[in-house]
Design a protein around this motif. Sequence first.
Motif, PDB file in Angstrom:
ATOM      1  N   ILE A  83       0.594  -1.113   0.056  1.00 27.72           N
ATOM      2  CA  ILE A  83       0.079   0.041   0.020  1.00 27.72           C
ATOM      3  C   ILE A  83       0.859   1.201  -0.144  1.00 27.72           C
ATOM      4  CG2 ILE A  83      -1.621   1.406   1.359  1.00 27.72           C
ATOM      5  CD1 ILE A  83      -2.860  -0.929  -0.147  1.00 27.72           C
ATOM      6  N   ALA A  84       1.967   1.261   0.629  1.00 26.12           N
ATOM      7  CA  ALA A  84       2.874   2.350   0.828  1.00 26.12           C
ATOM      8  C   ALA A  84       3.394   2.771  -0.662  1.00 26.12           C
ATOM      9  CB  ALA A  84       4.096   2.072   1.914  1.00 26.12           C
ATOM     10  N   PHE A  85       3.631   1.721  -1.209  1.00 29.39           N
ATOM     11  CA  PHE A  85       4.212   1.982  -2.756  1.00 29.39           C
ATOM     12  C   PHE A  85       3.152   2.398  -3.710  1.00 29.39           C
ATOM     13  CE2 PHE A  85       7.943  -1.061  -1.426  1.00 29.39           C
ATOM     14  CZ  PHE A  85       8.535  -0.080  -0.520  1.00 29.39           C
ATOM     15  N   SER A  86       2.056   1.830  -3.465  1.00 29.25           N
ATOM     16  CA  SER A  86       1.081   2.018  -4.552  1.00 29.25           C
ATOM     17  C   SER A  86       0.280   3.459  -4.230  1.00 29.25           C
ATOM     18  CB  SER A  86      -0.044   0.934  -4.601  1.00 29.25           C
ATOM     19  OG  SER A  86      -0.848   0.894  -3.463  1.00 29.25           O
ATOM     20  N   GLN A  87       0.186   3.759  -3.087  1.00 31.87           N
ATOM     21  CA  GLN A  87      -0.433   4.988  -2.643  1.00 31.87           C
ATOM     22  C   GLN A  87       0.284   6.034  -2.456  1.00 31.87           C
ATOM     23  OE1 GLN A  87      -3.900   4.807  -2.784  1.00 31.87           O
ATOM     24  NE2 GLN A  87      -3.724   2.633  -3.305  1.00 31.87           N
ATOM     25  N   ARG A  88       1.593   6.243  -2.732  1.00 37.32           N
ATOM     26  CA  ARG A  88       2.845   6.975  -2.367  1.00 37.32           C
ATOM     27  C   ARG A  88       2.343   8.523  -3.155  1.00 37.32           C
ATOM     28  NH1 ARG A  88       5.462   3.349  -5.166  1.00 37.32           N
ATOM     29  NH2 ARG A  88       6.329   3.860  -7.199  1.00 37.32           N
ATOM     30  N   LYS A  89       1.585   8.556  -4.300  1.00 38.36           N
ATOM     31  CA  LYS A  89       1.115   9.732  -4.863  1.00 38.36           C
ATOM     32  C   LYS A  89       0.148  10.584  -4.146  1.00 38.36           C
ATOM     33  CE  LYS A  89       2.749   8.715  -9.534  1.00 38.36           C
ATOM     34  NZ  LYS A  89       2.149   8.739 -11.029  1.00 38.36           N
ATOM     35  N   LYS A  90      -0.659   9.559  -3.252  1.00 36.90           N
ATOM     36  CA  LYS A  90      -1.722  10.167  -2.337  1.00 36.90           C
ATOM     37  C   LYS A  90      -1.030  10.673  -1.032  1.00 36.90           C
ATOM     38  CE  LYS A  90      -5.782   9.157   0.253  1.00 36.90           C
ATOM     39  NZ  LYS A  90      -6.687   8.156   0.831  1.00 36.90           N
ATOM     40  N   GLY A  91      -0.231   9.756  -0.712  1.00 38.41           N
ATOM     41  CA  GLY A  91       0.383  10.482   0.608  1.00 38.41           C
ATOM     42  C   GLY A  91       1.434   9.363   1.241  1.00 38.41           C
ATOM     43  N   LYS A  92       2.176   9.752   2.321  1.00 39.35           N
ATOM     44  CA  LYS A  92       3.059   8.792   2.940  1.00 39.35           C
ATOM     45  C   LYS A  92       2.939   8.935   4.621  1.00 39.35           C
ATOM     46  CE  LYS A  92       6.938   9.113  -0.559  1.00 39.35           C
ATOM     47  NZ  LYS A  92       8.392   9.197  -0.744  1.00 39.35           N
ATOM     48  N   HIS A  93       1.677   8.835   4.787  1.00 34.71           N
ATOM     49  CA  HIS A  93       1.489   8.740   6.112  1.00 34.71           C
ATOM     50  C   HIS A  93       0.744   7.538   6.634  1.00 34.71           C
ATOM     51  CE1 HIS A  93      -1.166   9.930   9.928  1.00 34.71           C
ATOM     52  NE2 HIS A  93       0.303   9.658  10.361  1.00 34.71           N
ATOM     53  N   ILE A  94       1.087   6.576   7.668  1.00 34.05           N
ATOM     54  CA  ILE A  94       0.538   5.540   8.049  1.00 34.05           C
ATOM     55  C   ILE A  94       0.113   5.506   9.341  1.00 34.05           C
ATOM     56  CG2 ILE A  94       0.797   3.058   8.333  1.00 34.05           C
ATOM     57  CD1 ILE A  94       2.413   2.930   5.481  1.00 34.05           C
ATOM     58  N   ILE A  95      -0.884   4.773   9.892  1.00 33.18           N
ATOM     59  CA  ILE A  95      -0.978   4.992  11.367  1.00 33.18           C
ATOM     60  C   ILE A  95      -1.308   3.425  11.875  1.00 33.18           C
ATOM     61  CG2 ILE A  95      -3.180   5.314  13.188  1.00 33.18           C
ATOM     62  CD1 ILE A  95      -4.009   7.529  11.282  1.00 33.18           C
ATOM     63  N   THR A  96      -0.562   3.082  12.902  1.00 32.66           N
ATOM     64  CA  THR A  96      -0.772   1.953  13.687  1.00 32.66           C
ATOM     65  C   THR A  96      -0.520   2.034  14.938  1.00 32.66           C
ATOM     66  OG1 THR A  96       0.585  -0.324  13.500  1.00 32.66           O
ATOM     67  CG2 THR A  96       1.831   1.741  13.771  1.00 32.66           C
ATOM     68  N   SER A  97      -0.669   1.100  15.941  1.00 33.54           N
ATOM     69  CA  SER A  97      -0.525   1.286  17.254  1.00 33.54           C
ATOM     70  C   SER A  97       0.795   0.866  17.892  1.00 33.54           C
ATOM     71  CB  SER A  97      -1.658   0.200  17.973  1.00 33.54           C
ATOM     72  OG  SER A  97      -1.080  -1.258  18.071  1.00 33.54           O
ATOM     73  N   ALA A  98       0.985   1.083  19.082  1.00 32.17           N
ATOM     74  CA  ALA A  98       2.296   1.134  19.872  1.00 32.17           C
ATOM     75  C   ALA A  98       2.192  -0.523  20.167  1.00 32.17           C
ATOM     76  CB  ALA A  98       2.143   2.089  21.058  1.00 32.17           C
ATOM     77  N   ILE A  99       1.379  -1.270  20.258  1.00 30.38           N
ATOM     78  CA  ILE A  99       1.658  -2.692  20.490  1.00 30.38           C
ATOM     79  C   ILE A  99       1.529  -3.868  19.324  1.00 30.38           C
ATOM     80  CG2 ILE A  99       0.573  -1.896  22.762  1.00 30.38           C
ATOM     81  CD1 ILE A  99      -2.044  -3.632  21.923  1.00 30.38           C
TER      82      ILE A  99
END
Length: 394
Positions: A83-99
């Motif tokens: 997803i990071a590589f396919s959507q990089r034109k839209k943005g480069k921000h990803i959300i995940t959790s600390a655990i």
Amino acid sequence: MSELIYLDNAATTKVAPEVYEAMNPYFEEYYGNAASVYRFAGESKKAVEDARKEVADFLGAKPNEIYFTGGGSESDNWALKGIAFSQRKKGKHIITSAIEHHAILHTCEYLEKLGYEITYVGVDENGIIKLDELEKSIREDTILISVMFANNEIGSIQPIKEIGEIAKKHKVLFHTDAVQAYGHVPINVDECHIDMLSASGHKINGPKGIGIMYLRNGVQIESFVHGGAQERGKRAGTHNTPGIVGFGRATTLAKEKMEERTKKEVELRDYLIKRVLDEVPYTKLNGDKVKRLPNNVNFSFRFIEGESLLIMLDQKGICASSGSACTSGSLDPSHVLLAIGLPHEIAHGSLRLTLSDETTKEEIDYTVEAIKTVVERLRSMSPLYEDFVKKNKQ
């Protein structure tokens, strides 16, 4: 009672006899390459597609949304990098959790080196993600939210449906690492608005080296393994037909036995929790008491070191762990336990016990007595515990 008491089923499970039996013909009798065109390979191809349907039925998905991989870690890597590589034109921000599992966290670290920005959302004291913090973290350039279905160390089950609703509301893709939850709790990808999901065969009495990625139709993702045209051109490599068959059979067995197995595991789990908390002082249960996997127990014992506890339990024939098998040997305390607010010295004294449907009450009783003996022995050698006892006697 067996000489070996295996209470580390979150690390891996024993292959079920029915799974082993289902896999056998595809090692010797039907060994053709599932991607070949001749009739002999047709048996292998049919077996792969039958297993794909078994997995899809369990998830409430379509068969063409299921992709076979080499395991949960590969699926996690594919979800984030693809997803990071396919959507990089839209943005480069990803959300995940600390655990998250390190398959997610280390992939996020890799992406950060490539210029992506990761937001690590916190959790409460029970290991449940803070939904308000999650939603506030979403930005115009957010391309993915990845939150595990259930934590592999403390067993806390996340509010996946609510996370999916938040992601859908903001038109952000949602991936969940369901490696620990798959086959242990019901999962419906449509009801939970899940776009991608990772799972692994060896956590559900299936074989090692086989996993799946659920990928909702229409989601644009880059291939992770390049080569041949297998898996509709998205994941190259000769099909692991025996492993795929085993995954499918293990999924069906898990689905058929889920209600009965859950009832038994929860009963034994809660019995184990009560005995340890009642009989071993200065002990804390980690994770949510109710919203947790049926077979997961995680304790922290004050004034002891977890590695010594594991070694001494092993000498008594008990297989347990202090957390994820993927971090075995690390001297650092669990990032999960630190994230829920435990200080380093208490996080170091953790013990994870994960049951199976074969675990007996007799084994639990033996394990509790062993824990009592070992903890008392280790504390007797601790100057910190000695000082604590003296101080509290004054």
